[in-house]
Every structure is written in C-alpha cells, then in structure tokens.
Design an enzyme around this catalytic site. Structure first.
Site, PDB file in Angstrom:
ATOM      1  N   GLN A  31      17.807  21.529  30.379  1.00  0.00           N
ATOM      2  CA  GLN A  31      16.413  21.195  30.169  1.00  0.00           C
ATOM      3  C   GLN A  31      15.972  19.938  30.914  1.00  0.00           C
ATOM      4  OE1 GLN A  31      16.754  22.812  25.675  1.00  0.00           O
ATOM      5  NE2 GLN A  31      14.764  21.924  26.128  1.00  0.00           N
TER       6      GLN A  31
ATOM      7  N   ASN B  40       8.623  24.183  32.408  1.00  0.00           N
ATOM      8  CA  ASN B  40       8.531  23.896  30.970  1.00  0.00           C
ATOM      9  C   ASN B  40       7.177  23.327  30.562  1.00  0.00           C
ATOM     10  OD1 ASN B  40       9.887  21.718  32.585  1.00  0.00           O
ATOM     11  ND2 ASN B  40       9.367  20.523  30.773  1.00  0.00           N
TER      12      ASN B  40
ATOM     13  N   CYS C  97       9.336  25.091  24.314  1.00  0.00           N
ATOM     14  CA  CYS C  97       9.412  25.472  25.733  1.00  0.00           C
ATOM     15  C   CYS C  97      10.630  26.333  26.055  1.00  0.00           C
ATOM     16  CB  CYS C  97       9.410  24.229  26.614  1.00  0.00           C
ATOM     17  SG  CYS C  97      10.508  22.902  26.059  1.00  0.00           S
TER      18      CYS C  97
ATOM     19  N   ARG D 166      -5.382   4.415  21.692  1.00  0.00           N
ATOM     20  CA  ARG D 166      -4.804   3.760  22.864  1.00  0.00           C
ATOM     21  C   ARG D 166      -5.342   4.364  24.175  1.00  0.00           C
ATOM     22  NH1 ARG D 166       0.270   4.711  24.952  1.00  0.00           N
ATOM     23  NH2 ARG D 166       0.529   6.223  23.295  1.00  0.00           N
TER      24      ARG D 166
ATOM     25  N   HIS E   2      13.033  24.147  33.212  1.00  0.00           N
ATOM     26  CA  HIS E   2      14.230  24.375  32.410  1.00  0.00           C
ATOM     27  C   HIS E   2      15.019  25.560  32.972  1.00  0.00           C
ATOM     28  CE1 HIS E   2      12.647  21.594  29.640  1.00  0.00           C
ATOM     29  NE2 HIS E   2      12.349  22.361  28.621  1.00  0.00           N
TER      30      HIS E   2
END
Lengths: 364, 364
Positions: free
Chosen positions: B157, B329, B130, B41, B254
């Site tokens: 988060q 993150n 993360c 794609r 985060h």
C-alpha cells in the site's frame, strides 16, 4: 594441528562478493591464503582481506590450482564454467548462483535446516535463492514440531537482489524523480529482458524471467528450492508451495508475507509458533503488536539473522497461520549463508572432493 | 426537467478532497451549486470548481441546510459528527471514512459489484476501504461465474493512503536519506501511535492500529468489508478471507497479491479468468508475460480503473488462482468510487433521505 585453507572468492567485486570477503574475515575458518577472482573487466582492482591488499585476478581454470575452498558469486554462467574446473582440481565449491541448485548431486543447504545433507556433497554445494533462505529458516522449526502441508508466500524484494547496479539505479531514479526529472531504467526488472521499468516509487511484479506457465523463474525457484531443502525432493508432493515475487523500492532487505498450514489437527496455537521461533537457530522473533515491534528491512540490514513477526492464526482455517519475515538478502540471503556453509564444511571436516567425483560435473 | 443538485464536499482540502473536486467536475452529475467544507484550520482557503473560485468554509451542522448530496472525506470523527446532521437536514451522504461502513443500515458500495444495495440506503452510503475496493472489483466478476470460497491477500500500500502528509513525509525522508542525512518520521505507520518509523527505502507491516487478535484494523477492514460487499454479510461464513497489509515506499497506487479459490469443481482455467476480467466493468486486464505486461503503480496513477495481471493457476491446488491487482488508491480507492456512487444515486433517482430516516443516525 588445525587444517588451514586456501580460499578463493569468485565474483569478488559485486554486491555479494564484497560481503563474502567481510563475512569470511569474521568467520571461524582458518584461512591460509586468499585469492580474489573476477572477470577480466574487474581484474587488477585492489581489495583488502584482513587489512592486507589483495589484487583481483581474472578467473581462469588454472586459478583453482591449489585452492581448497571456493566461494562463488559470479552468476550462473560463471559458475557453470568454473565450478567443474575447481572441483576437478580438488577444490570444494560453495556456489551462490542458481546454476547447480536443482542438480541431484548437489546439496542445497541452509545450515539451520538441512546441514546433514552436506555429507553427500560431491564437490559442489549450492546456496539457495535469497528469498527461499529466509523463509525456510523460519518454517523449518515449525515443521519439525507441527508439520507443514502448505505455503503461500508473497515477497517484497529489495533492489540489491538484482545486484549492485540495480541498487544504484533505484537511488538514481529516486533522485531524478524528486528533482522533477524523468527516470531512466536500464536494468530492472531483468537486465537481459526487452523492457526495463523504473523501480523508484513503483512496484514490479517480475523478478527473473517468465516461465511458460506464467510464473517467474524466481517464483519457480522458491517453490522447488523449498521442497528440496525442507522435504529432500525438489518435486515433493508432501507440501504445496506457491510464491508471488514482487520487487519493491527498498535497497536491502527482503520482506515476505508467509501463510502456512501445519498438519491437520496439529493443535498449534500462535503462542506455540512464537515460542518455537523465539528459540530457533538463526531466527530473531520481533513480535509485539502492543509495542509496534515487527521486522523492518532498515533494521535487518547488516545482520545475519532472519527476523520474524506478525505471527497470528488464520481466523477461518484450522491449524493455519500467517507471519512476516525479513532478512538482509545480501547476508543470510547470500554471503553469510555461503560462508556459514563453508564454516560447517570446515567444522565437519568435509572440505575435500570425493575421489570418484573429480570429473563429475565436467561436461565433454 | 433534469434535477440539479446542491453538493457539499466535506474535507475538501485533503489528498482525497482535492480529487473529489476533480472527479465531481468530470462526472455526469448536474451540479447546481457547490460548497467546500473543512475544519476551521483550512477555512478561508480558495479552491476552484469548474474554473470558479470557491472559498472553503468551516463545517458546521448548519452548513448542510439546503444541500442535496454530501461527499465526505474528512475522516472518521468528522463523519461521525456531521453525517447525521446532514441526513437530518435532508442531504444524502456518501462517506469515505470507516465510521459507518459496518452499520447494518448503511450500504457499503462498489458500483461494479453491489450497486443494487443502494436502494436500501437510509441517508448514508459508505465508500469502502481503498485496498478492499480494488480487490472486490477484480473478484466479483469471477465469483459471479465460478463462485468464491477463499481469499488470501497481501497488500503493497502506498503512502498516500495515510493522507497527503504521509506522502510528503515519504518524499522528505527519501531526500534526506539520499543526501546522507537522518530520516525523521512523525506520521507513519499511524499518526496517533506511540512509535513512528521511516517508510523511505523500508517496509512497514502495520497499517492502522492493532486489534487484540494480532491483526491490524486495516486487515480487519479488508476481511469484513469484502464479506459485506460481496456476500451481503460482514460476518459471512460463505467465504474465508484473510489479509496482511504492508505499507511500501510508493506515493500513489496500491498493489495486491490475491490468492483465491473458486467453487470446488468449478472447472475454471486461468484463460477463463482472464477472459472474464477482460470484459469486467472497471477492470483493465494487463496480462502478457511475454511482453512483460503487468500492472504497475506508476502506470495506474491518475486512472479510474483497476488493473489486473499475473493471472495464473495455483499449481498444486485445484480451482485456485493467483493474480496481481493495482489501482490508484486516491481515485478508485477513494475519490472516484465516492463520485461514482453519487453518479449512480443520481441516475437511479435515489438522492433523497427516506421520510422515516431523518433522525436514524442522530445519537442523543
């Protein structure tokens, strides 16, 4: 004959004040007449109570002449000044500010938890901090059956907890950011503080001012209010409580991750805790991971209940659990709990200042 | 003569992939040539590396012929398929997906914490989750001096942890809400899940899918990855770890409230912890309540470090502390830690697959 009450709402024009009016309209309290009081800045505005226009008056000590019941949400300094004046004039004050909460002569009430303490009131009853209320509503029924020795809570608190203007600031900042403009912060984290930071798309680990020990006053409140409400002593050693309070970019609805330890050897399972919560007063259990059912602020907005989910055992510590608690901070966290206290005072026929207490809170 | 490396980035067009390119450009790694790989794609797109156009190619097993080093961020199924093929062809893979993290033959690395484990690699090195990375960066130097027996973490988060599309969804929802329109959610909390909920002005206590025990897979990852990285065993009993993971309406960065217990009788004070963190690799201590200095996501964005503040003792439990940890993150939580691992592999001359490991990860 049913007694009817002359009620005053102090701080009627704020985010909590307007909800106090709504909650009072929907309550079981027989209201004979209503006074809406605010600062001189808001005096003259017209609001409605049960479809009738009411002009907001500037609060003065004399405003409370002939009033039976005061619902106060004008902030600490307003309550410090006016609550004693109202009590002196025979009115019972349910106060939503932090001003009187730690006073030993002032019951700190969450009706689902410690309604019995209402009987000791001397004219002022304090409504706890928003983040405390929703947590103790969820913890109290668990404590009743399995004991409670430790709580560690992290909060995810909505902007409206800092008032209407903080909520508006969040929306303005978000609009500015999405339009590629600079964000301007003038209110959060604390209006009177030196520095202000944007909340939009951000997290602020400061709610209220800092104490000397590195905790914020919000965290301090959660610790000592929880002890006073649930253990009858603001410094109780029967339970360990610690809180970290964080402001998140949500307008309404506080979230909390709550870790708690029941009595050693309590034998409680997560299913036991869920069963208790499913029947607890003021609690709605929303807990089905398979169906992705758990509390969310956007679903709690406008509701009076405290929503609990994600109940699960700590995998490595016996008798210990985690849960996620959400409630509308302006309703159960403020306006509804205040009106609920007033309803209980009415039902228990406690809307009267004890004879020897009229001057109890007046300072020379 | 300095060895130069043929590097491939797998999953080059995503939120982490584009940052992998940037971090690699800024790294000390001598890059001989670069391949940008993605799904069919995205193949044909043109990106830049150090000012030169590079056409994105569709990843096939043969893409890794002649490649020395692969930085992979295409998701679990992509890494499951291609990492063994790359290793078979002699390439060392640093993988940002969760696919290989719990494999006993795969070191799980945060360079500040367990760089020494790199020496045991068999061709694949895993980059942790993360939310795990930023926590262990802050905890490791404390453990080294005072021990570590317990961790309870609540996460805040950011949307970008679920990819570029989740981040875009947050912005679209916010715009819609501010314009008084309905919000449409199609991605969060988990794209493949049955129900989708808006994140804008909301909190979602679900990150990744639910396990049978009521924990989410994100929470499970934080528990077992922390044990593997810090204690060398994903099921270590030397430390108790529990996590609650919550998605918040923040695009990048985060936050984490971290409660931790050091060894009983460690004698550590908050000032000791602050002193350690102020000198710890990869950590920036931002901790001055008087000046309202504490980590915030909007300040951490674009930075490689982990920011720590709000360090304070638990007031009722000995040798125990709380802190607030923030990091980008997409950088330390993903792209930077991956490139940092690659830098260390280069510095330690470990960019080679052991002779007997070429077919280790290939399934029949």
């Amino acid at each position: 004959m049913t007694r009817e009450y002359s009620v005053a709402i102090l701080g009627a024009t704020g985010a909590v004040g307007t909800r106090l009016i709504e909650q009072l309209e929907q309550s079981t309290i027989p209201v004979k007449n209503i006074k809406l009081l605010a600062s001189s800045r808001s005096a003259g505005k017209t609001l409605q109570f049960k479809g009738t226009d009411v002009v907001v008056e500037e609060a003065t000590p004399e405003s409370f002449d002939g009033v039976d019941l005061v619902l106060a949400s004008g902030g600490g300094s307003v309550s410090a000044r006016f609550a004693p004046e109202a009590v002196k004039r025979g009115a019972v004050v349910v106060d939503n500010s932090s001003q009187w909460r730690m006073n030993d002569d002032v019951p700190l009430i969450v009706p689902e938890v410690n309604e019995a303490d209402l009987k000791q009131h001397q004219g002022i009853i304090a409504n706890p901090n928003c983040s405390t209320i929703q947590m103790v509503v969820a913890l109290a029924p668990i404590k009743a059956k399995y004991g409670l020795t430790r709580v560690i809570v992290s909060t995810y608190q909505a902007a409206s907890g800092a008032g209407q203007s903080a909520w508006q600031e969040l929306v303005s900042e978000t609009d500015a950011h999405n339009a590629g403009k600079e964000m301007h912060a003038e209110i959060l984290p604390v209006k009177s503080a030196k520095h202000h930071y944007p909340l939009a798309y951000n997290l602020l680990p400061q709610i209220d001012v800092f104490e000397e020990d590195g905790y914020t006053h919000e965290e301090w409140k959660m610790i000592h209010e929880t002890k006073k409400i649930m253990f009858g002593d603001k410094n109780s050693k029967a339970v360990k409580v610690t809180a970290t309070a964080v402001r998140v970019p949500v307008p309404i609805g506080h979230g909390e991750t709550v870790y708690f330890e029941t009595d050693a050897g309590s034998g409680a399972t997560a299913a036991d805790i869920q069963a208790i919560l499913s029947e607890a007063p003021g609690v709605v259990l929303e807990d089905n991971p398979k169906e992705q059912l758990y509390p969310q602020p956007i679903n709690a907005e406008g509701k009076r209940e405290t929503f609990v989910g994600r109940v699960r055992p700590d995998l490595e510590n016996d008798d210990s659990f985690h849960m996620w608690v959400v409630s509308d901070n302006l309703l159960k966290g403020a306006a509804w709990n205040t009106v609920q206290i007033a309803e209980r005072l009415v039902d228990l026929d406690l809307v009267r200042v004890p004879e020897d207490a009229a001057n109890k809170f007046v300072t020379a």
